[in-house]
Motif scaffolding. Structure first.
Motif, mmCIF file in Angstrom:
data_model
loop_
_atom_site.group_PDB
_atom_site.id
_atom_site.type_symbol
_atom_site.label_atom_id
_atom_site.label_comp_id
_atom_site.label_asym_id
_atom_site.label_seq_id
_atom_site.Cartn_x
_atom_site.Cartn_y
_atom_site.Cartn_z
ATOM 1 N N SER A 3 0.885 -1.235 0.081
ATOM 2 C CA SER A 3 -0.018 0.028 -0.019
ATOM 3 C C SER A 3 0.861 1.178 -0.014
ATOM 4 C CB SER A 3 -0.926 -0.210 1.052
ATOM 5 O OG SER A 3 -0.096 0.238 2.562
ATOM 6 N N GLY A 4 0.280 2.165 -0.336
ATOM 7 C CA GLY A 4 1.087 3.675 -0.194
ATOM 8 C C GLY A 4 1.709 3.822 1.081
ATOM 9 N N HIS A 5 1.151 3.634 2.221
ATOM 10 C CA HIS A 5 1.731 3.777 3.292
ATOM 11 C C HIS A 5 2.704 2.881 3.748
ATOM 12 C CE1 HIS A 5 1.572 4.278 7.852
ATOM 13 N NE2 HIS A 5 1.432 3.108 8.021
ATOM 14 N N ALA A 65 4.477 1.354 1.542
ATOM 15 C CA ALA A 65 5.634 1.578 0.717
ATOM 16 C C ALA A 65 6.376 2.843 1.004
ATOM 17 C CB ALA A 65 5.021 1.806 -0.629
ATOM 18 N N ARG A 66 5.670 3.876 1.905
ATOM 19 C CA ARG A 66 6.550 4.697 2.327
ATOM 20 C C ARG A 66 7.327 4.332 3.395
ATOM 21 N NH1 ARG A 66 2.313 7.764 1.126
ATOM 22 N NH2 ARG A 66 1.258 7.217 2.842
ATOM 23 N N ARG A 120 8.379 1.409 -4.044
ATOM 24 C CA ARG A 120 7.384 1.957 -4.775
ATOM 25 C C ARG A 120 6.270 1.516 -4.150
ATOM 26 N NH1 ARG A 120 5.807 -1.348 -8.475
ATOM 27 N NH2 ARG A 120 7.263 -3.202 -9.003
ATOM 28 N N PRO A 121 5.186 2.185 -4.261
ATOM 29 C CA PRO A 121 3.967 1.681 -4.086
ATOM 30 C C PRO A 121 3.515 0.392 -5.107
ATOM 31 C CG PRO A 121 3.511 3.887 -4.165
ATOM 32 C CD PRO A 121 4.904 3.630 -4.686
ATOM 33 N N GLY A 122 2.666 -0.724 -4.477
ATOM 34 C CA GLY A 122 2.455 -1.662 -5.284
ATOM 35 C C GLY A 122 3.501 -2.788 -5.576
#
Ligand code: GLP
Length: 242
Positions: free
Chosen positions: A112-114, A116-117, A122-124
């Motif tokens: 997820s974006g969270h 990934a951060r 990278r997200p995904g």
């Protein structure tokens, strides 16, 4: 020790000190019963309500536990949570417990974006998601949910993990040697599913940990863990502020 009716210290606090003295000094062992509320009241000339107030506090602090219909008993001392970059396995062994682990779930998920951060990917991007129940001498202590980028440990999904140390495996199979980490610890309430796994009443207090572990500056693991608050405490040394 007796209760001093002339003392400015409330009677329930005086009784607390007496009971703690028993537990710590006079050889009351873990799982030993303490006298009933009625007996304590009679012995120290206290009302049942005062005795109950003291015992409620000591139960809430984890010093005593109650078994309905049986009585009140001396609880085990809590484990001091390690504030180092230790694996669960190492930490438990160092304390003389036999570490254990039961696989609850293993998947490869897109980050997820969270997440990934947190992992700095990278997200995904694919991430191993590993959920385990951690035990000490067979007793459930924590539920740990680790997220490790696939790129860090490509074949991890095929590795047998039950009972093995994840950190050891990362080191031995992938040459990943964790050298730094950061962690937040906060109070939380256990959700019903984790409570069942941990053998706790739903809604029990827990410690929620979020750890990011790094190897040579690369984030290798983001782990969200639920630790039993009735079995763990934190201790730190305090340096002066200035
Ligand atoms: C600790 C950390 C987890 C980590 C685990 C690895 O408990 N909180 O983030 O996944 O250690 O333990 P082991 O190497 O025993 O599997």
């Amino acid at each position: 020790m007796t209760i001093d009716p002339a003392s400015p210290i409330p009677k329930y606090s005086q009784l607390r000190e007496i009971l703690l003295d028993w537990i710590e000094e006079s050889g009351l062992a873990v799982d030993d019963a303490i006298p009933s509320e009625r007996e304590l009241g009679a012995r120290y000339g206290l009302s049942r309500m005062t005795v109950r107030q003291t015992i409620d506090h000591l139960v809430a602090e984890g010093k005593l536990y109650r078994v309905p219909g049986k009585g009140t008993f001396v609880a085990r001392p809590k484990i001091e949570m390690s504030l180092r970059l230790a694996s669960f396995t190492e930490d438990m062994r160092a304390r003389g417990f036999e570490p254990g682990s039961r696989d609850l779930a293993r998947r490869i998920d897109p980050a997820s974006g969270h997440l990934a951060r947190l992992l700095a990917i990278r997200p995904g991007a694919p991430v191993h998601h590993i959920e385990r129940l951690r035990t000490a001498d067979g007793e459930p202590m924590a539920v740990e949910r680790s997220n490790i980028p696939l790129a860090v440990a490509p074949g991890l999904a095929d590795q047998r993990l039950a009972g093995r140390s994840l950190y050891r495996l990362l080191e031995e199979e992938y040459g990943v040697l964790l050298d730094s980490g950061e962690q937040t610890i906060e109070a939380g309430v256990c959700d019903p599913a984790d409570a069942r796994l941990l053998g706790l009443p739903a809604g029990s207090a827990v410690l929620l940990l979020q750890r990011r572990s790094f190897a040579a500056g690369v984030c290798v693991e983001v782990a969200i863990s639920t630790y039993r608050a009735d079995r763990y405490q934190l201790r730190s040394t305090l340096d002066p502020l200035y």
